[in-house]
Write a protein that holds these residues in place. Structure first.
Motif, PDB file in Angstrom:
ATOM      1  N   MET A 126      30.823  16.082  -0.147  1.00 30.89           N
ATOM      2  CA  MET A 126      29.750  16.864  -0.781  1.00 30.89           C
ATOM      3  C   MET A 126      29.525  16.321  -2.192  1.00 30.89           C
ATOM      4  O   MET A 126      30.485  16.054  -2.920  1.00 30.89           O
TER       5      MET A 126
ATOM      6  N   VAL B  82      33.848  15.341   5.557  1.00 34.03           N
ATOM      7  CA  VAL B  82      32.578  15.675   4.910  1.00 34.03           C
ATOM      8  C   VAL B  82      32.725  15.491   3.406  1.00 34.03           C
ATOM      9  O   VAL B  82      33.632  16.059   2.791  1.00 34.03           O
TER      10      VAL B  82
ATOM     11  N   ARG C  27      25.173  15.886   1.203  1.00 32.90           N
ATOM     12  CA  ARG C  27      26.252  15.921   2.205  1.00 32.90           C
ATOM     13  C   ARG C  27      26.256  14.622   2.995  1.00 32.90           C
ATOM     14  O   ARG C  27      25.232  14.199   3.540  1.00 32.90           O
TER      15      ARG C  27
END
Length: 190
Positions: free
Chosen positions: A107, A105, A85
């Motif tokens: 991932m 964000v 992350r």
């Protein structure tokens, strides 16, 4: 009678308390103004990466971490316990503009981008510039350029017979002779 002289300083001290201003009656800082008049300077604070819709649109699932870093920059937050992350946090506080905070964000699955979580209010580049622009043009500023229609509306320049001949037609000014620019310098001793 003996107590009266001893109690006078105590009575004067207690009576003086009512003459002192109370803290709740002093003017306070309200909103952007101090004492309702002065606006203090506020330091501009920018943290993180400015990400726009155009920048995030270039990032696609399956890209390696290095390519994501090239396109979006280094993330503000990475965690050794959550290596999959990356948090791109952006905050800006600028005087005269509303504070902004966004979180994107990314991932990863191993070295490949799995998904990217983008907030709904992520601006385009033009929207971001407009949101932090605190410059307000005044009506007193002069116009610096003419539009095409204004240029075409101008009268043509007048040609007069008494116009002075140009310097190129006359040659160099008297008494000034310059060597040609492309001539090679003479060698010493030749």
């Amino acid at each position: 009678m003996r107590l009266l002289p001893a109690s006078l300083p105590l009575l004067a001290l207690l009576g003086g308390c009512s003459l002192m201003p109370h803290w709740d009656s002093l003017p306070a800082i309200t909103g952007e103004k101090v004492l309702g008049v002065l606006t203090p300077y506020r330091l501009e604070v920018v943290q993180g990466n400015v990400l726009t819709k155009e920048m995030v649109a270039r990032v696609k699932p399956g890209m390696p971490k290095a390519q994501v870093r090239d396109l979006l920059g280094s993330p503000l937050l990475t965690d050794v316990f959550h290596e999959a992350r990356w948090d791109y946090v952006f905050t800006i506080r600028r005087q005269g503009a509303p504070a902004q905070q966004r979180l994107v964000v990314a991932m990863f699955d191993g070295d490949k981008l799995k998904s990217i979580d983008v907030p709904d209010d992520l601006p385009t580049e033009n929207e971001f510039v407009a949101s932090v622009n605190t410059f307000k043009p005044s009506a007193k500023e002069p116009k610096l350029a003419l539009s095409q229609a204004e240029r075409e509306a101008l009268p043509p320049p007048k040609q007069s017979a008494e116009a002075a001949p140009t310097a190129a037609a006359e040659g160099p000014a008297p008494g000034r002779v310059y060597p040609p620019l492309d001539a090679a310098p003479a060698k010493a001793g030749s």
